[in-house]
Write an enzyme that holds these catalytic residues in place. Structure first.
Site, PDB file in Angstrom:
ATOM      1  N   SER A 148       0.850  -1.188   0.000  1.00 28.36           N
ATOM      2  CA  SER A 148       0.000   0.000   0.000  1.00 28.36           C
ATOM      3  C   SER A 148       0.884   1.236   0.000  1.00 28.36           C
ATOM      4  CB  SER A 148      -0.900   0.012   1.239  1.00 28.36           C
ATOM      5  OG  SER A 148      -0.103   0.291   2.380  1.00 28.36           O
ATOM      6  N   LYS A 149       0.219   2.378   0.037  1.00 28.67           N
ATOM      7  CA  LYS A 149       0.947   3.659  -0.066  1.00 28.67           C
ATOM      8  C   LYS A 149       2.051   3.785   0.981  1.00 28.67           C
ATOM      9  CE  LYS A 149      -1.679   6.945  -2.683  1.00 28.67           C
ATOM     10  NZ  LYS A 149      -3.124   6.769  -2.564  1.00 28.67           N
ATOM     11  N   ARG A 150       1.829   3.165   2.143  1.00 25.51           N
ATOM     12  CA  ARG A 150       2.850   3.342   3.180  1.00 25.51           C
ATOM     13  C   ARG A 150       4.193   2.740   2.763  1.00 25.51           C
ATOM     14  NH1 ARG A 150       1.535  -1.804   5.642  1.00 25.51           N
ATOM     15  NH2 ARG A 150      -0.685  -1.377   5.548  1.00 25.51           N
ATOM     16  N   HIS A 151       4.175   1.898   1.727  1.00 26.38           N
ATOM     17  CA  HIS A 151       5.429   1.326   1.234  1.00 26.38           C
ATOM     18  C   HIS A 151       6.059   2.167   0.117  1.00 26.38           C
ATOM     19  CE1 HIS A 151       3.281  -2.352   2.797  1.00 26.38           C
ATOM     20  NE2 HIS A 151       4.409  -2.388   3.459  1.00 26.38           N
ATOM     21  N   GLY A 152       5.500   3.350  -0.162  1.00 26.02           N
ATOM     22  CA  GLY A 152       6.041   4.164  -1.256  1.00 26.02           C
ATOM     23  C   GLY A 152       5.093   4.163  -2.434  1.00 26.02           C
TER      24      GLY A 152
END
Ligand code: GLU
Length: 489
Positions: A255-259
Site C-alpha cells: 500500500s501507499k505506506r510502502h512508497g
C-alpha cells in the site's frame, strides 16, 4: 477443437492503476499473446460514486505506457461491446429475465434497515450472517401482489436447497472447497435496478466468451458465488486463475505506506516502462527461476500460467531500481536523451540549450549520465551545471576545496591554458590540463578537484574533461574567475 483463449482485465475506475492491477493486466495480456488468444479491456464502472472518466483515462494511459495493447475494449471497440459496464444494462436485464423465467431468482422486499438489524443480531448470537431467506418463503400470490403494487425489491439468487459444497478448480492454487452453507441467497440486482459485482461480472464474462478469468486472489471468495450464477444461467464456467497478493517488505499488503504504488507515480519518478513491465512480470511469475531480464517479446512467446507462484510476492523497490538502471544503461544515447528531456524540463533545465537545435549535445549528455542514474528523474541533479551561466556553489565544497592554499595559482593556470586552447574538445582539454599539476606541485587528484568544484560547484560530478567540453569556453573561464573569490591563497 478447443475454443481460443479470451481473457480480460476489468479494472474499476475508482482510482489510479496500481502495480497489483498492472501485474494482473500484464499476465492476462501475456497469456493472450502467448496463446494467440484475445485480450479484452473492460471498464467495471458500476460504482457511480467512485468511478470517474479521469480515472478511466489514467488507467488506459498507464496500460498503454507499459506497452500493453488490447484487441477489444475502449478506444478499439470489438464485437462484444460496449466495454463499459454502465453501458451494459440491457445484458443484465436480459439475464435477470432469464433467471426469473427459470425460477432461479426471487424478489426480496426486506428493507435494508431490517437486514442490517438481523445481521447485527446474528453476529452477537453467532448464527448465520447471511440472508435468512424470509422472502423465499413468501406465498407466490403475496409476491405477485406486492410486485404489482410496485413495492421496492431486490432480486436474490435462489441457491438450490440441495446445493453441494462448491469446489473451485484454480489453475494456480488447485482446489478450494467452499461450504454450500456459506452461500446465502445473495443479491444479484439491487432495489435500484443496478447489478451487483458478482452478477455483472458473470453476465459480462459469459457474454464476452471469456475462457480464463485471471485476477487477484482477493476475489477468490467471490468465485464460488459466481460459479453458482453461471450454473443458474446455464453458461459454461471459465477457468479461474487467482494471483497471489503483492506484499510490502514488512509482509503486509502493498500500500501507499510502502512508497509509490501507482503506475503513474513510477512513471513520474523516472522509471522506464520496459523496466516496470519486466519487474512486475517477475513479481509472481518466472521464466525459469533464474532469468531476471525479460522483455515484452519474451513474455509474448513464453508466458504460462503454470509458472505463476502460489505464495505472495514481495515488492522490492531496490530490485526495481537496479533493473531500471540496467534498462537505462541499455538505451541508445539518443533514446535516453529523448526520454530524459521531460525530466530536465520539469526542473526548468532547457533554457540555455534546446534539444531541437543541439541534439548531439544532448546525446553526449546522455552518454555521460547513463552510468550514473537509476531513474530518469536523477539526471537533473547531475547535469544542472551544464544548463546555467553561473554555477550554484556547494558551500561545503567551496570551503573544503577552494579555500585551500594554492587554489589561486591553479585557477589562474587553468584559465590561461584554456583561454588559448585551439580546439575546444574534451581530448584537447584533457591533454592541455594533464601537464599542469606537476608545474604547481600539486597531486593531480587535488588539482582537478579544484577545477571540478570551480566549474561544477560540487566535488562529485560528471567526468571533468567531457563536462568542460560541453560548456561554452566563455562560461568555463567566467566560472574559474568567479571561483577566485573563494580562494584564500
Ligand atoms: N472490477 C473488479 C476489480 O477491479 C474486477 C475483478 C475481476 O476481475 O473479476 O476488482
Amino acid at each position: 477443437m478447443t475454443a481460443s483463449v479470451r481473457v480480460r482485465f476489468a479494472p474499476s475506475p475508482t482510482g489510479a492503476l496500481h502495480v497489483g492491477g498492472a501485474r494482473t493486466a500484464i499476465y492476462n495480456w501475456a497469456f493472450a499473446r502467448r496463446t494467440g488468444g484475445t485480450f479484452i479491456l473492460r471498464i467495471d464502472d458500476t460504482d457511480p460514486n467512485r468511478s470517474t472518466a479521469e480515472n478511466t483515462a489514467q488507467i488506459i494511459r498507464s496500460l498503454r505506457w507499459l506497452g500493453l495493447d488490447w484487441d477489444e475494449g475502449p478506444e478499439v471497440g470489438g464485437p462484444f461491446g460496449p466495454y463499459f459496464q454502465t453501458q451494459r444494462a440491457d445484458f443484465y436485464r436480459a439475464a435477470l429475465e432469464q433467471l426469473k423465467a427459470a425460477g432461479r431468482v426471487y424478489p426480496c422486499f426486506c428493507p435494508a434497515v431490517e437486514l442490517q438489524a438481523k445481521r447485527a443480531l446474528a453476529q452477537v448470537q453467532g448464527g448465520t450472517r447471511g440472508y435468512d431467506r424470509t422472502c423465499r418463503r413468501l406465498d407466490p400470490t403475496v409476491v405477485a401482489s406486492r410486485l404489482a403494487a410496485g413495492e421496492p425489491h431486490a432480486w436474490r439468487l435462489a441457491v438450490p436447497e440441495d446445493q453441494e459444497d462448491i469446489v473451485v478448480q484454480d489453475a494456480i492454487r488447485g482446489e478450494t472447497a467452499f461450504p454450500a452453507s456459506a452461500m446465502d441467497d445473495y443479491v444479484l440486482v439491487r432495489a435500484d435496478g443496478t447489478p451487483t459485482y458478482n452478477f455483472a461480472t458473470v453476465v459480462d464474462d459469459s457474454e464476452m466468451h471469456i475462457t480464463h478469468v485471471i485476477r487477484g486472489d482477493d476475489h477468490l471468495s467471490n468465485t464460488p458465488r459466481q460459479i453458482l450464477v453461471y450454473e443458474a444461467l446455464g453458461r459454461p464456467v471459465p477457468v479461474f486463475a487467482h494471483l497471489p497478493m503483492i506484499w510490502g517488505p514488512d509482509g503486509r499488503k502493498l500500500s501507499k505506506r510502502h512508497g509509490a504504488t501507482s503506475v503513474e507515480a513510477f512513471r513520474e519518478e523516472g522509471y522506464l516502462p520496459e523496466a516496470l513491465l519486466n519487474y512486475l512480470a517477475l513479481l509472481g511469475w518466472s521464466l525459469d527461476g533464474e532469468t531476471t531480464i525479460v522483455l515484452a517479446e519474451t513474455l509474448k512467446s513464453q508466458f504460462s500460467l503454470d509458472r505463476i507462484a502460489k505464495s505472495p510476492a514481495v515488492f522490492d523497490h531496490e530490485k526495481l531500481l537496479w533493473m531500471n538502471g540496467y534498462y537505462i544503461r541499455g538505451l541508445e544515447p539518443s533514446e535516453l536523451a529523448e526520454r530524459m528531456l521531460p525530466f530536465l524540463e520539469r526542473e526548468g533545465l532547457t533554457a540555455a540549450r534546446q534539444y531541437e537545435t543541439h541534439p548531439q549535445w544532448f546525446v553526449a549528455l546522455a552518454t555521460l549520465v547513463a552510468e550514473r542514474i537509476r531513474r530518469l528523474s536523477e539526471a537533473a541533479q547531475w547535469v544542472g551545471f551544464l544548463f546555467t551561466e553561473q554555477v550554484t556553489m556547494d558551500p561545503l565544497a567551496a570551503d573544503t576545496v577552494l579555500a585551500r592554499p594554492g587554489t589561486r595559482k591553479v585557477l589562474d593556470q587553468v584559465k590561461q591554458t584554456l583561454a588559448t586552447l585551439e580546439e575546444w574538445t574534451s581530448a584537447e582539454i584533457e591533454r592541455s590540463l594533464r601537464a599542469l599539476p606537476e608545474t604547481v606541485g600539486l597531486k593531480p587528484r587535488l588539482f582537478f578537484q579544484i577545477v571540478r568544484v570551480a566549474v561544477t560547484g560540487s566535488t562529485v560530478s560528471l567526468p571533468l574533461f567531457e563536462s568542460l567540453a560541453m560548456l561554452d569556453r566563455r562560461v568555463v573561464l567566467a566560472r574559474l574567475e568567479a571561483a577566485l573569490a573563494y580562494a584564500k591563497g
